[in-house]
Write a protein that holds these residues in place. Structure first.
Motif, PDB file in Angstrom:
ATOM      1  N   ASP A  33      -3.648  -1.887  -2.206  1.00 20.24           N
ATOM      2  CA  ASP A  33      -3.854  -2.007  -3.558  1.00 20.24           C
ATOM      3  C   ASP A  33      -1.748  -1.674  -4.090  1.00 20.24           C
ATOM      4  O   ASP A  33      -1.603  -1.842  -5.237  1.00 20.24           O
ATOM      5  CB  ASP A  33      -3.640  -0.147  -4.013  1.00 20.24           C
ATOM      6  CG  ASP A  33      -5.066  -0.926  -4.632  1.00 20.24           C
ATOM      7  OD1 ASP A  33      -5.649  -1.164  -4.273  1.00 20.24           O
ATOM      8  OD2 ASP A  33      -6.068   0.545  -4.573  1.00 20.24           O
ATOM      9  N   ALA A  34      -1.119  -2.078  -3.693  1.00 21.07           N
ATOM     10  CA  ALA A  34       0.586  -2.386  -3.239  1.00 21.07           C
ATOM     11  C   ALA A  34       0.554  -3.669  -4.238  1.00 21.07           C
ATOM     12  O   ALA A  34       0.617  -4.956  -3.893  1.00 21.07           O
ATOM     13  CB  ALA A  34       1.011  -2.346  -2.591  1.00 21.07           C
ATOM     14  N   ASP A  35       1.362  -3.319  -5.614  1.00 21.92           N
ATOM     15  CA  ASP A  35       2.093  -4.402  -6.148  1.00 21.92           C
ATOM     16  C   ASP A  35       2.377  -5.684  -6.144  1.00 21.92           C
ATOM     17  O   ASP A  35       2.921  -6.960  -6.518  1.00 21.92           O
ATOM     18  CB  ASP A  35       2.751  -3.270  -7.984  1.00 21.92           C
ATOM     19  CG  ASP A  35       1.272  -3.561  -8.379  1.00 21.92           C
ATOM     20  OD1 ASP A  35       0.223  -3.669  -8.560  1.00 21.92           O
ATOM     21  OD2 ASP A  35       2.330  -2.158  -9.002  1.00 21.92           O
ATOM     22  N   SER A  36       3.709  -5.247  -5.029  1.00 18.66           N
ATOM     23  CA  SER A  36       4.453  -5.674  -4.250  1.00 18.66           C
ATOM     24  C   SER A  36       5.059  -5.956  -3.053  1.00 18.66           C
ATOM     25  O   SER A  36       5.013  -4.636  -2.512  1.00 18.66           O
ATOM     26  CB  SER A  36       6.228  -5.775  -5.331  1.00 18.66           C
ATOM     27  OG  SER A  36       6.294  -4.629  -4.992  1.00 18.66           O
ATOM     28  N   PRO A  37       5.453  -6.543  -2.148  1.00 20.94           N
ATOM     29  CA  PRO A  37       5.571  -6.837  -1.364  1.00 20.94           C
ATOM     30  C   PRO A  37       6.551  -5.633  -0.699  1.00 20.94           C
ATOM     31  O   PRO A  37       6.734  -5.605  -0.327  1.00 20.94           O
ATOM     32  CB  PRO A  37       6.290  -8.226  -0.427  1.00 20.94           C
ATOM     33  CG  PRO A  37       5.847  -8.882  -2.066  1.00 20.94           C
ATOM     34  CD  PRO A  37       5.740  -7.887  -2.880  1.00 20.94           C
ATOM     35  N   LEU A  38       7.376  -5.645  -1.632  1.00 18.18           N
ATOM     36  CA  LEU A  38       8.874  -4.001  -1.486  1.00 18.18           C
ATOM     37  C   LEU A  38       8.121  -2.844  -1.819  1.00 18.18           C
ATOM     38  O   LEU A  38       8.376  -2.107  -0.910  1.00 18.18           O
ATOM     39  CB  LEU A  38       9.546  -4.207  -2.552  1.00 18.18           C
ATOM     40  CG  LEU A  38      10.939  -3.528  -2.400  1.00 18.18           C
ATOM     41  CD1 LEU A  38      11.861  -3.652  -0.893  1.00 18.18           C
ATOM     42  CD2 LEU A  38      12.339  -4.100  -3.215  1.00 18.18           C
ATOM     43  N   ALA A  39       6.962  -2.566  -2.854  1.00 21.54           N
ATOM     44  CA  ALA A  39       6.559  -1.568  -2.667  1.00 21.54           C
ATOM     45  C   ALA A  39       5.711  -1.692  -1.176  1.00 21.54           C
ATOM     46  O   ALA A  39       5.445  -0.314  -0.807  1.00 21.54           O
ATOM     47  CB  ALA A  39       5.578  -1.217  -3.463  1.00 21.54           C
ATOM     48  N   MET A  40       4.813  -2.085  -0.458  1.00 19.71           N
ATOM     49  CA  MET A  40       4.094  -1.851   0.728  1.00 19.71           C
ATOM     50  C   MET A  40       5.284  -1.954   1.656  1.00 19.71           C
ATOM     51  O   MET A  40       4.655  -1.318   2.949  1.00 19.71           O
ATOM     52  CB  MET A  40       3.602  -3.186   0.945  1.00 19.71           C
ATOM     53  CG  MET A  40       2.715  -3.297   1.656  1.00 19.71           C
ATOM     54  SD  MET A  40       2.024  -5.237   2.404  1.00 19.71           S
ATOM     55  CE  MET A  40       0.622  -5.244   1.069  1.00 19.71           C
ATOM     56  N   LEU A  41       6.470  -2.215   1.895  1.00 21.50           N
ATOM     57  CA  LEU A  41       7.327  -2.047   2.572  1.00 21.50           C
ATOM     58  C   LEU A  41       8.100  -1.059   2.409  1.00 21.50           C
ATOM     59  O   LEU A  41       7.937  -0.187   3.845  1.00 21.50           O
ATOM     60  CB  LEU A  41       8.305  -3.133   2.529  1.00 21.50           C
ATOM     61  CG  LEU A  41       9.544  -3.106   3.942  1.00 21.50           C
ATOM     62  CD1 LEU A  41       8.988  -3.419   4.841  1.00 21.50           C
ATOM     63  CD2 LEU A  41      10.655  -3.989   3.401  1.00 21.50           C
ATOM     64  N   GLY A  42       7.969  -0.101   1.827  1.00 21.27           N
ATOM     65  CA  GLY A  42       8.444   1.509   1.454  1.00 21.27           C
ATOM     66  C   GLY A  42       7.322   2.489   1.667  1.00 21.27           C
ATOM     67  O   GLY A  42       7.402   2.321   2.431  1.00 21.27           O
ATOM     68  N   GLY A  43       5.680   1.569   1.735  1.00 22.12           N
ATOM     69  CA  GLY A  43       4.855   2.463   1.979  1.00 22.12           C
ATOM     70  C   GLY A  43       5.035   2.220   3.692  1.00 22.12           C
ATOM     71  O   GLY A  43       5.325   3.285   4.010  1.00 22.12           O
ATOM     72  N   LEU A  44       5.506   1.345   4.244  1.00 22.34           N
ATOM     73  CA  LEU A  44       5.251   1.590   5.516  1.00 22.34           C
ATOM     74  C   LEU A  44       6.312   1.944   6.021  1.00 22.34           C
ATOM     75  O   LEU A  44       5.946   2.428   7.435  1.00 22.34           O
ATOM     76  CB  LEU A  44       4.968  -0.665   5.984  1.00 22.34           C
ATOM     77  CG  LEU A  44       4.677  -0.707   6.120  1.00 22.34           C
ATOM     78  CD1 LEU A  44       4.100  -2.179   6.260  1.00 22.34           C
ATOM     79  CD2 LEU A  44       2.803  -0.446   6.708  1.00 22.34           C
ATOM     80  N   TYR A  45       7.799   1.873   5.090  1.00 22.48           N
ATOM     81  CA  TYR A  45       8.564   2.628   5.729  1.00 22.48           C
ATOM     82  C   TYR A  45       8.342   4.305   6.019  1.00 22.48           C
ATOM     83  O   TYR A  45       9.002   5.164   6.686  1.00 22.48           O
ATOM     84  CB  TYR A  45      10.211   2.442   5.247  1.00 22.48           C
ATOM     85  CG  TYR A  45      10.609   1.416   5.909  1.00 22.48           C
ATOM     86  CD1 TYR A  45      10.436   1.087   6.773  1.00 22.48           C
ATOM     87  CD2 TYR A  45      10.831   0.214   5.079  1.00 22.48           C
ATOM     88  CE1 TYR A  45      11.497  -0.261   8.027  1.00 22.48           C
ATOM     89  CE2 TYR A  45      11.564  -0.660   6.002  1.00 22.48           C
ATOM     90  CZ  TYR A  45      11.724  -0.716   6.705  1.00 22.48           C
ATOM     91  OH  TYR A  45      12.309  -2.318   7.797  1.00 22.48           O
ATOM     92  N   VAL A  46       8.300   4.700   5.023  1.00 25.79           N
ATOM     93  CA  VAL A  46       7.457   6.486   4.695  1.00 25.79           C
ATOM     94  C   VAL A  46       6.512   6.535   5.601  1.00 25.79           C
ATOM     95  O   VAL A  46       6.581   7.566   6.213  1.00 25.79           O
ATOM     96  CB  VAL A  46       6.714   6.135   3.277  1.00 25.79           C
ATOM     97  CG1 VAL A  46       6.241   7.727   3.439  1.00 25.79           C
ATOM     98  CG2 VAL A  46       8.298   5.981   2.294  1.00 25.79           C
TER      99      VAL A  46
END
Length: 91
Positions: free
Chosen positions: A48-61
């Motif tokens: 449900d990530a809106d942007s690739p940056l949000a997905m990348l941040g979630g992956l890093y977390v």
């Protein structure tokens, strides 16, 4: 309860005798619970990530949480193995 073969004093005695190992055991339980909760919620969060940056941040977390959990698990298991692999002294 004694008729059923359940002794209520036994777990309390075990905890009292192994009080030093309790933090390591609790750390392992918390890590296992975090892996279960993380597996259940990560997929929904990442899809449900809106942007690739949000997905990348979630992956890093998720990567950081996984690395920390592996380190905590290694330390807790090392403590438990060293604690219970020593020869016992007679009291």
């Amino acid at each position: 309860m004694a008729l059923l073969g359940i002794e209520t004093a036994r777990p309390a005695r075990w905890i009292k005798n192994h009080l030093g190992a309790l933090p390591s055991i609790l750390a392992l339980v918390v890590v296992a619970a975090s892996w279960v909760v993380g597996a259940a919620t990560a997929h929904a969060y990442l899809t449900d990530a809106d942007s690739p940056l949000a997905m990348l941040g979630g992956l890093y977390v998720g990567l950081a949480a996984g690395a920390v959990s592996i380190i905590v698990t290694t330390l807790a298991l090392n403590d438990l193995v060293s604690r219970y692999s020593r020869p016992r002294r007679r009291r």
